[in-house]
Scaffold this active site. Structure first.
Site, PDB file in Angstrom:
ATOM      1  N   PHE A 137       0.810  -1.226   0.000  1.00 34.97           N
ATOM      2  CA  PHE A 137       0.000   0.000   0.000  1.00 34.97           C
ATOM      3  C   PHE A 137       0.840   1.272   0.000  1.00 34.97           C
ATOM      4  O   PHE A 137       0.407   2.318   0.474  1.00 34.97           O
ATOM      5  CB  PHE A 137      -0.968  -0.002   1.195  1.00 34.97           C
ATOM      6  CG  PHE A 137      -1.715  -1.295   1.346  1.00 34.97           C
ATOM      7  CD1 PHE A 137      -2.656  -1.669   0.403  1.00 34.97           C
ATOM      8  CD2 PHE A 137      -1.452  -2.149   2.399  1.00 34.97           C
ATOM      9  CE1 PHE A 137      -3.334  -2.877   0.516  1.00 34.97           C
ATOM     10  CE2 PHE A 137      -2.120  -3.360   2.514  1.00 34.97           C
ATOM     11  CZ  PHE A 137      -3.067  -3.719   1.576  1.00 34.97           C
ATOM     12  N   GLY A 186      -0.143  -7.692  -4.557  1.00 34.15           N
ATOM     13  CA  GLY A 186      -1.446  -8.225  -4.200  1.00 34.15           C
ATOM     14  C   GLY A 186      -2.588  -7.875  -5.137  1.00 34.15           C
ATOM     15  O   GLY A 186      -3.615  -8.545  -5.132  1.00 34.15           O
ATOM     16  N   ARG A 195     -10.973   0.206 -19.400  1.00 41.03           N
ATOM     17  CA  ARG A 195     -11.300  -1.185 -19.625  1.00 41.03           C
ATOM     18  C   ARG A 195     -10.856  -2.030 -18.434  1.00 41.03           C
ATOM     19  O   ARG A 195      -9.739  -1.884 -17.938  1.00 41.03           O
ATOM     20  CB  ARG A 195     -10.582  -1.657 -20.907  1.00 41.03           C
ATOM     21  CG  ARG A 195     -10.651  -3.148 -21.185  1.00 41.03           C
ATOM     22  CD  ARG A 195     -12.064  -3.667 -21.413  1.00 41.03           C
ATOM     23  NE  ARG A 195     -12.798  -2.956 -22.439  1.00 41.03           N
ATOM     24  CZ  ARG A 195     -12.706  -3.204 -23.749  1.00 41.03           C
ATOM     25  NH1 ARG A 195     -11.898  -4.125 -24.200  1.00 41.03           N
ATOM     26  NH2 ARG A 195     -13.440  -2.523 -24.600  1.00 41.03           N
ATOM     27  N   ASN A 219      -9.377  -7.777 -15.642  1.00 44.32           N
ATOM     28  CA  ASN A 219      -9.785  -8.980 -14.903  1.00 44.32           C
ATOM     29  C   ASN A 219     -10.853  -8.563 -13.903  1.00 44.32           C
ATOM     30  O   ASN A 219     -10.572  -7.831 -12.961  1.00 44.32           O
ATOM     31  CB  ASN A 219      -8.586  -9.598 -14.188  1.00 44.32           C
ATOM     32  CG  ASN A 219      -8.937 -10.918 -13.536  1.00 44.32           C
ATOM     33  OD1 ASN A 219      -9.920 -11.020 -12.804  1.00 44.32           O
ATOM     34  ND2 ASN A 219      -8.140 -11.937 -13.800  1.00 44.32           N
ATOM     35  N   LYS A 225     -12.413 -10.087 -11.597  1.00 48.29           N
ATOM     36  CA  LYS A 225     -12.255 -10.529 -10.198  1.00 48.29           C
ATOM     37  C   LYS A 225     -11.260  -9.654  -9.448  1.00 48.29           C
ATOM     38  O   LYS A 225     -11.549  -9.139  -8.376  1.00 48.29           O
ATOM     39  CB  LYS A 225     -11.742 -11.973 -10.153  1.00 48.29           C
ATOM     40  CG  LYS A 225     -12.773 -13.029 -10.381  1.00 48.29           C
ATOM     41  CD  LYS A 225     -12.126 -14.377 -10.103  1.00 48.29           C
ATOM     42  CE  LYS A 225     -13.068 -15.501 -10.449  1.00 48.29           C
ATOM     43  NZ  LYS A 225     -12.362 -16.789 -10.372  1.00 48.29           N
ATOM     44  N   GLN A 255      -9.909  -4.995  -5.852  1.00 50.97           N
ATOM     45  CA  GLN A 255      -9.269  -3.706  -5.580  1.00 50.97           C
ATOM     46  C   GLN A 255     -10.249  -2.740  -4.937  1.00 50.97           C
ATOM     47  O   GLN A 255      -9.925  -2.014  -4.005  1.00 50.97           O
ATOM     48  CB  GLN A 255      -8.730  -3.095  -6.881  1.00 50.97           C
ATOM     49  CG  GLN A 255      -7.443  -3.697  -7.361  1.00 50.97           C
ATOM     50  CD  GLN A 255      -6.300  -3.343  -6.447  1.00 50.97           C
ATOM     51  OE1 GLN A 255      -5.916  -2.193  -6.326  1.00 50.97           O
ATOM     52  NE2 GLN A 255      -5.773  -4.331  -5.770  1.00 50.97           N
ATOM     53  N   GLU A 266      -6.001   2.948  -6.463  1.00 49.62           N
ATOM     54  CA  GLU A 266      -6.278   3.962  -5.441  1.00 49.62           C
ATOM     55  C   GLU A 266      -7.665   4.586  -5.569  1.00 49.62           C
ATOM     56  O   GLU A 266      -8.224   5.054  -4.580  1.00 49.62           O
ATOM     57  CB  GLU A 266      -5.240   5.098  -5.500  1.00 49.62           C
ATOM     58  CG  GLU A 266      -4.005   4.769  -6.302  1.00 49.62           C
ATOM     59  CD  GLU A 266      -2.716   4.650  -5.527  1.00 49.62           C
ATOM     60  OE1 GLU A 266      -2.628   5.151  -4.405  1.00 49.62           O
ATOM     61  OE2 GLU A 266      -1.777   4.042  -6.078  1.00 49.62           O
TER      62      GLU A 266
END
Lengths: 327, 739
Positions: free
Chosen positions: B243, B470, B629, B632, B634, B639, B706
């Site tokens: 982070f 992550g 766009r 992914n 998932k 996020q 973010e």
């Protein structure tokens, strides 16, 4: 390495003997607080007397009392059918405490003997009379949002962190202890101490005494009308800002008997006697609950960051009583 | 471009490529490498926040069983860059003198490392560390930003900003003005910072650490110790959350490097949780004053945003706290200032949405306050002041679907059911509040180099030094490579997280997909061009002499204009090579400079507030996000879920608390520094516009790391106001502030 002895006696008597002989020995059961304290260097016992396998883990009713062995796990008690039926207030308070993992390790006796979570107590670089008598109280003029509003002294304004104990105080429990001179009984409200000038002492237990059980009188009226309210900064796994354990024995719209105790507000689970006295014999109305809450607060004192508890506690008392009475 | 990721070869819900390793425990994190002969370093930390070390007694620790060395400022080895710093220090990311562990006797912050005790076991090192005794010459620390605003400094990276008329506010018919504060917040990734260091030779070192940028770590280490780049090898493939907190090299890494040098042993150092609060960065505390003026129809006529952020005494750490104010609304007259207040603490560092998160709390709370002053719906007010182009520089947006976010979010949330009157709504005896806010975050892209290799077993190897802390970057890169190459995604092997791989930017600033993703795309295209050239150049078969542009790649085949096809394996066989490799440095296009690129979000939050105890419960959340766009769905949704969880913490509970008398943390553990638990989190709907950005990169993706956090805390605060009629301007909104 900080070396210490570890013994596992086979009987309560042998456990008491092991502690009595050794000035720095301590009992260990679930260890969910003691191990933390040892890691932080707050305590450094030279001997641990492991009592976790002693046969002090039964829950049974005899006559009007429910007896809970000191080594019952918090989770066992909370999920026990007899407790859920007869002492739902205790089950609620237990489930409000800590996390499932900790409740699966922590025992009833250990819960009673857990130390304060005052941050100054845990930080060896800070003053704390409870950890190091005479070093001062860091919290008194420091960050004291979690601290006491009742019964504190200039030596210590820490609070007892337990939820379970608030319910036991409300339910008029009795603590059974075994010592070198035999067994004795201590009324729950007299078990923990106020800090006074000796905040290093949390309870009235004598050196060598072992808690073997708690006994709780059953009152069917209380079982029907009781509630534990815990107010905290997040939904789980946080100590109480304030908590209230309340039970009403209601008959013909009259409060025959009432029990009220608060957590997160004092060095011990704080029985709200003045509020109880006010409510006894009265009708369960919002105005009576407000007056009772006001009576409860007469001796309260804030220390700055915790001033909000002077409003939060009466609000929580009123909310809890209203919810129980359905008004 | 519109067809990107519409092919069945690449599912848009691909499971994480490293998921199995992570959940089965076979992924090695920084402190988990099985290095022969490794020793354990435990730090000794100062008990004061400011002053000098008077005496440091390490004798007892040194004699303790298993101890091989105790490193302090008194006996550390020479460190070239620290002891003989060059006069010119260029490319500094943070202005000032970086912290140098064990450099001298000066204490700059509480729990500053003063010694490293190295022993053969962790337990022995821990015990011996407790035997090191220090005495100090104490000075009185300053750690309270509010008491030190008069000592505020300007920073190179925080210039005053103004457009239009600074005084326009004064004549505004409707005006609000308020001060907002945000506390210290700590990244607290699950994995605390750690490093395992092996000096392979006096001038060659291997470091297993936890970093968002293996290349930055490599450069910092080579510079500090005067080493050649190829002699500093940094491994960090798995990172247990960062982070922003692993975007520079920290004391525990330097201590491990110095300790390993001093002791001659491989050394591992891992921070305890309490050490991770004031040593490895945190989000600085802020004091912000905002005034907004508007005409009675809601048109904003002036915004002024003054911000103060904390920093250390030795570095000026600046973030982008006033940036959302510059770009979010179509207001002609905007002025901002940002000053740094030096405190006796370690230097803060980038923390998810660094600046924007704190700044947007103030801005989006203030816009909500303005809506009540105008008696106007806060969503309508935002739409009224929607910026059709970037008001900061007048450039067109590369893409901006914020209006669509507002619309889809409001619809899903049921915004129209909101009674505008505060304290007017209830549910199950609790006060119900609905609030909303907008978010904006710069869509960055940096140069990235990637190599792509087609191998004779029909697989594609893609390599770059990018980190995956992550968010799922390795998975996304795998997808991009498969799509660009036209190859089954299962035949792509992606390698990342090592400094020996081609250089990619650090994983921060929400730019990994745009930067490294473009690198992957371009490297694969370069590889295809190279293969096509080789096929065309080979005599005597179907592709001989064909122009390269007439050879295409589709359905795992190489195809020419006439429909002749050859599989990838057969092409390699035909060319008699085992593999074909291309490396490419991908850079933003010049066209990009003509546009302003941002991600956008609209957050809708419903809270319940208990009428008597004032406990606040999150009840419902809708986040509608324009991040271009979605590659992914998932990992993208995750996020935003993660942002919502952290945003809930920022809004309701997270606060790093110091006892300012000592300048010392009083809640540096998870019992007292509250982050949300599962029971605090409510249902959240994440809506993506999922429309490609036509300018920024070949995939049409914008940053997503973010944006979910920017504006979120304000949406919660606005919902709490709507529920209670009480405006809390000082985060976090703990219940005592509502009593």
């Amino acid at each position: 390495m900080i070396a210490f002895d570890y013994v596992r006696p086979n009987s309560a008597k042998a456990a008491v003997d092991a502690i009595t002989k050794d000035a720095s020995a301590q009992f260990i059961a679930g260890g969910s607080n003691l191990v933390d304290l040892m890691k932080h260097g707050v305590v450094a016992p030279q001997k641990l007397v492991d009592i976790s396998r002693l046969p002090l883990n039964s829950i049974e009713q005899s006559g009007n009392n429910i007896r809970i062995g000191a080594l019952c796990l918090n989770s066992e008690v909370a999920e026990h059918a007899l407790i859920k039926e007869k002492l739902p207030l205790l089950a609620q308070a237990l489930n409000a405490g800590a996390s499932p993992q900790i409740r699966n390790m922590a025992t009833v006796g250990g819960n009673m003997l857990q130390r304060t979570r005052c941050t100054y107590f845990y930080d060896l670089a800070m003053p704390c009379n409870k950890r190091q008598p005479g070093s001062g109280c860091g919290a008194l003029k420091g960050y004291n949002r979690m601290h006491a509003i009742f019964g504190a002294s200039n030596s210590c304004i820490a609070v007892h962190p337990s939820d379970m104990c608030v319910a036991l105080a409300a339910l008029d429990a009795t603590v059974i202890v075994a010592g070198s001179k035999g067994e004795r009984k201590i009324s729950f409200v007299d078990f923990h101490r106020l800090p006074g000038d000796t905040p290093e002492k949390d309870t009235h237990l004598q050196k060598g005494e072992l808690i073997t059980a708690v006994e709780i009188p059953v009152n069917d009226g209380f079982a029907k009308h009781s509630l534990y309210t815990k107010v905290r900064d997040r939904a789980s796994y946080a100590f109480a800002l304030v908590s209230v354990a309340a039970a009403l024995d209601l008959q013909n719209n009259t409060i025959q008997h009432v029990r009220l105790a608060a957590g997160g507000v004092a060095h011990k689970p704080w029985r709200l006697m003045a509020a109880e006295k006010y409510l006894k014999g009265k009708s369960p109305t919002e105005s009576n609950f407000k007056a009772a809450a006001e009576a409860a607060m007469s001796a309260a004192k804030g220390y700055g960051y915790n001033d909000f508890k002077l409003t939060l506690l009466p609000n929580t008392i009123i909310h809890t009583l209203k919810t129980i009475a359905g008004v | 471009m519109g067809k990107f990721f519409e092919r069945p070869l690449v599912p848009d819900d691909l499971d994480r490529v490293e998921g199995k390793e992570k959940v089965t425990g076979t992924a090695s994190y920084a402190a988990e490498y099985d290095v022969p002969g490794v020793h354990y370093g435990v730090l000794v930390n100062s008990s004061i926040a400011k002053g000098k070390i008077s005496t440091l007694n390490t004798r007892e620790a040194e004699r303790s069983p298993g101890v091989v060395a105790v490193v302090t400022h008194l006996n550390r080895p020479k460190i070239p860059f620290w002891d003989n710093p060059p006069e010119q220090q260029d490319n500094k990311r943070v202005e000032g003198q970086e912290f140098r562990v064990f450099f001298d006797d000066t204490i700059y912050f509480d729990r500053q490392p003063i010694a490293l005790v190295i022993a053969d076991t962790f337990e022995r090192a821990t015990y011996a560390a407790s035997l090191v005794k220090a005495t100090y010459k104490k000075e009185s620390p300053s750690t309270n930003i509010k008491n030190n605003l008069d000592k505020a400094l300007t920073a190179k990276q925080a210039q005053d900003y103004s457009r239009g008329d600074k005084d326009a506010l004064k004549s505004a018919p409707v005006k609000i003005e308020a001060q907002y504060t945000t506390p210290f917040q700590v990244h607290n990734p699950m994995e605390t910072h750690a490093a395992t260091v092996v000096w392979d030779a006096p001038d060659k070192v291997t470091v297993y650490n936890k970093t968002q940028a293996t290349k930055i770590a490599q450069q910092d280490i080579m510079r500090t110790f005067g080493l050649k780049a190829e002699n500093v090898i940094v491994h960090s493939p798995y990172v247990g959350g960062a982070f922003g907190s692993s975007s520079r090299v920290w004391p525990e890494e330097m201590a491990a490097l110095i300790g390993a040098k001093k002791s001659g042993k491989p050394v591992k150092v891992m921070l305890r949780r309490d050490e991770a609060f004031n040593m490895v960065g945190y989000r600085p505390t802020s004091v912000q004053r905002i005034s907004i003026g508007a005409q009675s129809d809601g048109t904003m006529t002036g915004i002024n945003h003054e911000a103060f952020g904390s920093t250390s005494q030795y570095e000026k750490f600046a973030e982008r706290i006033v940036d959302p104010t510059k770009a979010l609304y179509n207001c002609a007259n905007v002025s901002t200032s940002y000053r740094l207040v030096p405190l006796d603490m370690s230097t803060p560092c980038w923390t998810r949405g660094p600046g924007e998160t704190s700044g947007s709390f103030a801005l989006e709370s203030a816009v909500d306050e303005l809506s009540y002053a105008l008696k106007m719906d806060p969503l309508e007010l935002r739409l009224k002041n929607f910026a059709e182009k970037d008001p900061d520089n007048g450039k067109p947006w590369s893409s901006n679907y914020l209006k669509e976010c507002y619309e889809s979010g409001a619809k899903k949330f049921g915004w129209k059911n909101r009674n505008p009157q505060p304290k007017s709504m209830q549910k199950d005896g609790w006060l119900l509040g609905m609030g909303m806010a907008a978010g904006i975050y710069h869509a960055g892209r940096s140069p990235a180099t990637v190599s792509a290799t087609l191998r004779s077993n029909g697989t594609l190897l893609v390599q770059t030094s990018v980190a995956d802390t992550g968010p799922g970057s390795a998975t996304i890169m795998t997808q991009i490579a498969a799509e660009a190459m036209s190859i089954d995604v299962r035949k792509v092997e992606f390698q990342w997280g090592h400094s020996t791989l081609p250089p990619a930017p650090g994983q921060f600033g929400s730019q990994t997909t745009a930067s490294t993703g473009s690198g992957v795309y371009d490297a694969v295209k370069a590889l295809q061009k190279k293969i096509a050239g080789m096929l065309s150049g080979k005599q005597g078969w179907a592709f001989s002499g064909l122009p390269v542009e007439d050879i295409s790649f589709a359905d795992e085949m190489i195809v020419d204009k006439n429909g002749d096809k050859v599989s990838y394996d057969d092409a390699l066989k035909e060319l008699s090579v085992k593999e074909i490799k291309a490396e490419f440095e991908s850079k933003p296009t010049e066209e990009r400079e003509q546009y302003s690129g941002y991600s956008f979000a609209a957050h809708f939050v419903e809270v319940l507030v208990h009428p008597e105890t004032k406990m606040v419960k999150m009840n419902r959340v809708v986040c509608a996000v324009d991040a271009g766009r979605v590659i992914n769905k998932k990992t993208a949704a995750s996020q935003v879920y993660g942002s919502m969880v952290w945003g809930t913490g920022i809004a309701l509970m997270e606060e790093g608390i110091l006892d300012h008398r000592y300048g010392r943390y009083v809640n540096n553990d998870f019992a007292n520094y509250h982050i949300p638990v599962n029971a605090d989190i409510c249902h959240v709907d994440v809506l993506f516009t999922d429309k490609p950005d036509p300018i920024l990169d070949p995939m049409g993706a914008k940053g997503l790391g973010e944006i979910g956090l920017v504006g979120f805390a304000a949406a919660v605060a606005n919902a709490v106001y709507h529920a209670t009629g009480k405006r809390v301007r000082d985060l976090p909104i703990t219940l005592d502030k509502l009593l």
